[in-house]
Design an enzyme around this catalytic site. Structure first.
Site, mmCIF file in Angstrom:
data_model
loop_
_atom_site.group_PDB
_atom_site.id
_atom_site.type_symbol
_atom_site.label_atom_id
_atom_site.label_comp_id
_atom_site.label_asym_id
_atom_site.label_seq_id
_atom_site.Cartn_x
_atom_site.Cartn_y
_atom_site.Cartn_z
ATOM 1 N N CYS A 21 62.844 37.039 37.300
ATOM 2 C CA CYS A 21 62.630 36.731 35.883
ATOM 3 C C CYS A 21 62.990 37.991 35.088
ATOM 4 O O CYS A 21 63.241 39.059 35.669
ATOM 5 C CB CYS A 21 61.156 36.396 35.669
ATOM 6 S SG CYS A 21 60.097 37.760 36.162
ATOM 7 N N HIS A 50 56.004 42.450 43.481
ATOM 8 C CA HIS A 50 55.510 42.140 44.819
ATOM 9 C C HIS A 50 56.633 41.641 45.720
ATOM 10 O O HIS A 50 56.784 40.448 45.961
ATOM 11 C CB HIS A 50 54.372 41.105 44.721
ATOM 12 C CG HIS A 50 53.087 41.708 44.260
ATOM 13 N ND1 HIS A 50 52.073 40.993 43.673
ATOM 14 C CD2 HIS A 50 52.659 42.993 44.304
ATOM 15 C CE1 HIS A 50 51.079 41.813 43.374
ATOM 16 N NE2 HIS A 50 51.411 43.027 43.741
ATOM 17 N N HIS A 86 52.990 44.334 36.625
ATOM 18 C CA HIS A 86 51.757 43.532 36.499
ATOM 19 C C HIS A 86 50.827 44.024 35.400
ATOM 20 O O HIS A 86 49.882 43.337 35.030
ATOM 21 C CB HIS A 86 50.982 43.561 37.825
ATOM 22 C CG HIS A 86 51.859 43.325 39.014
ATOM 23 N ND1 HIS A 86 52.370 44.352 39.776
ATOM 24 C CD2 HIS A 86 52.341 42.192 39.534
ATOM 25 C CE1 HIS A 86 53.124 43.846 40.737
ATOM 26 N NE2 HIS A 86 53.133 42.533 40.615
ATOM 27 N N GLU A 138 47.413 42.030 38.085
ATOM 28 C CA GLU A 138 47.515 41.607 36.672
ATOM 29 C C GLU A 138 46.130 41.314 36.101
ATOM 30 O O GLU A 138 45.839 41.638 34.939
ATOM 31 C CB GLU A 138 48.416 40.370 36.548
ATOM 32 C CG GLU A 138 48.644 39.997 35.089
ATOM 33 C CD GLU A 138 49.393 38.689 34.906
ATOM 34 O OE1 GLU A 138 50.320 38.395 35.696
ATOM 35 O OE2 GLU A 138 49.043 37.948 33.970
ATOM 36 N N CYS A 207 53.698 32.216 31.803
ATOM 37 C CA CYS A 207 54.972 32.598 31.185
ATOM 38 C C CYS A 207 56.072 31.564 31.443
ATOM 39 O O CYS A 207 55.943 30.699 32.307
ATOM 40 C CB CYS A 207 55.394 33.972 31.697
ATOM 41 S SG CYS A 207 56.058 33.925 33.351
ATOM 42 N N SER A 235 52.623 37.655 46.404
ATOM 43 C CA SER A 235 53.221 37.273 45.118
ATOM 44 C C SER A 235 52.588 35.972 44.640
ATOM 45 O O SER A 235 52.783 34.915 45.249
ATOM 46 C CB SER A 235 54.737 37.108 45.292
ATOM 47 O OG SER A 235 55.256 36.305 44.256
ATOM 48 N N SER A 236 51.830 36.063 43.557
ATOM 49 C CA SER A 236 51.089 34.899 43.050
ATOM 50 C C SER A 236 52.041 33.756 42.700
ATOM 51 O O SER A 236 51.851 32.613 43.132
ATOM 52 C CB SER A 236 50.275 35.322 41.822
ATOM 53 O OG SER A 236 49.750 34.204 41.178
ATOM 54 N N ASN A 237 53.104 34.054 41.947
ATOM 55 C CA ASN A 237 53.953 32.943 41.498
ATOM 56 C C ASN A 237 54.708 32.306 42.658
ATOM 57 O O ASN A 237 54.976 31.114 42.653
ATOM 58 C CB ASN A 237 54.869 33.403 40.355
ATOM 59 C CG ASN A 237 56.064 34.172 40.844
ATOM 60 O OD1 ASN A 237 57.064 33.581 41.188
ATOM 61 N ND2 ASN A 237 55.951 35.489 40.905
ATOM 62 N N SER A 280 59.801 37.471 41.901
ATOM 63 C CA SER A 280 60.048 38.835 42.378
ATOM 64 C C SER A 280 60.978 38.858 43.590
ATOM 65 O O SER A 280 61.148 39.912 44.212
ATOM 66 C CB SER A 280 58.712 39.520 42.700
ATOM 67 O OG SER A 280 57.860 38.641 43.389
HETATM 68 S S1 SF4 Z 1 56.564 36.244 36.069
HETATM 69 FE FE1 SF4 Z 1 55.463 38.051 35.328
HETATM 70 S S2 SF4 Z 1 57.049 39.595 35.134
HETATM 71 FE FE2 SF4 Z 1 58.093 37.617 35.193
HETATM 72 S S3 SF4 Z 1 58.356 37.014 33.028
HETATM 73 FE FE3 SF4 Z 1 56.476 36.087 33.821
HETATM 74 S S4 SF4 Z 1 54.896 37.566 33.208
HETATM 75 FE FE4 SF4 Z 1 56.828 38.637 33.121
#
Ligand code: SF4
Length: 334
Positions: A21, A50, A86, A138, A207, A235-237, A280
């Site tokens: 991202c 991460h 973060h 974060e 986000c 990595s959370s996402n 990431s």
């Molecule tokens: S995933 Fe985290 S680093 Fe990436 S745009 Fe969203 S808030 Fe920002």
């Protein structure tokens, strides 16, 4: 590995957007540019993002990763220290100033926006509820923007059902940026049901990158025999993408950091594969995974493109005049 003649057909549904991202890209650029501008070593507090592959790539260029500022030797205190994407509690830059350290903050601007929303709630006299995962950097960073006792962490719908505030009519919430959109909606619904005066942040905290990657996975996952998310276990996402794929109808959903982690005996005779990458995870590793499947299957790639992203975040003012070449970022972009 099957020979060409015996390779079975495999459709790969490749999600878009996937991988880096704008916040991650910016954070990596900051370390690379700092190395170009100030020379090695550049210290980085916590993994910049991460992902081991990214961290090792930056280490090879001269970055040194530390968890706390007191690990930076006094003779290197004039070298920059970068704070990770973060975000950090307010006490960290304060500590850096007290130690006469030169720091560059790589906190994603969208995380900084959540910090501002949390501070706004608190300025307006509200107790802040942070929806997020305990222990994630974060979450530590966002809680650290506020005085002790002014923020409570809620992780699940069950937590939301049990939470007992001092003043139920004076609450505001924000969330971690990388949560599951659907699960978080359930937590907010439960909180609003119990506390009708709960104030939302002025803008969504989850986000655009998290939302878009989850939507693309929802599009690609139904009917997949296997869904592979490229990303790290911390990595959370990335972990949310694994869950989203399973909920959306993939028969199996796994997280891998590198192609070498793929267990071909477990993968077995699949016909449809879903593929995405956390925010990431670098594209070079996505390509590595595709090549590994191409070695074993006769592959056809279909794009599952939810949207095209154009976000781009500027690096810190001190680094804007330094030229960033394709070669500088080739270790992650290929
Ligand atoms: S995933 Fe985290 S680093 Fe990436 S745009 Fe969203 S808030 Fe920002």
């Amino acid at each position: 590995m099957d020979s060409l003649a015996t390779k079975k057909p495999l459709t790969i549904r490749l999600c878009g957007p996937r991988g880096f991202c704008a916040g991650v890209d910016r954070a990596i650029q900051i370390v690379v540019l700092a190395l170009k501008s100030y020379g090695a070593p550049v210290y980085v507090r916590h993994e910049i993002v991460h992902n081991r592959y990214v961290v090792e790539g930056l280490q090879a260029k001269g970055a040194i990763f530390v968890e706390e500022l007191d690990e930076i030797p006094p003779e290197h205190r004039h070298q920059p220290v970068v704070f990770s994407a973060h975000g950090v509690p307010k006490s960290v830059p304060e500590d850096a100033r007290n130690r006469n350290l030169f720091y560059l903050d790589a906190t994603c601007p969208l995380v900084s926006k959540v910090h501002k929303q949390a501070m706004r709630h608190q300025r307006l006299g509200r107790h802040v509820i942070l929806i997020g995962h305990a222990g994630h950097p974060e979450v530590i960073g966002t809680m650290g923007q506020l005085p002790p006792g002014s923020v409570s962490l809620v992780e699940t719908v069950e937590d939301a059902a049990l939470y007992q505030p001092e003043d139920p009519d004076n609450l505001g919430f924000v969330t971690q940026t990388t949560l599951s959109v659907d699960d978080t909606a359930g937590v907010i619904e439960k909180l609003k049901e119990r506390f009708p005066n709960l104030q939302s942040p002025a803008a969504d905290s989850i986000c655009y990158a998290t939302t878009n990657r989850q939507e693309a996975v929802k599009q690609a996952a139904p009917g997949c025999d296997l869904f592979v998310t490229v990303g790290a276990p911390n990595s959370s996402n990335s972990k949310r993408l694994v869950e989203v794929a399973l909920k959306a109808g993939a028969r199996r959903s796994i997280l891998v950091q590198r192609a070498s982690e793929l267990n071909w005996d477990e993968i077995g005779p699949i016909r449809t594969l879903g593929l995405s990458a956390g925010a990431s995870a670098p594209e070079v590793v996505v390509n590595e995974i595709i090549e590994a499947f191409k070695d074993r299957f006769e592959t056809t790639i279909e794009l599952a493109e939810f949207t095209i992203e154009n976000e781009n975040f500027l690096v810190n003012r001190e680094l804007r005049d330094i030229e960033l070449t394709h070669q500088d970022m080739a270790f992650v972009n290929g």
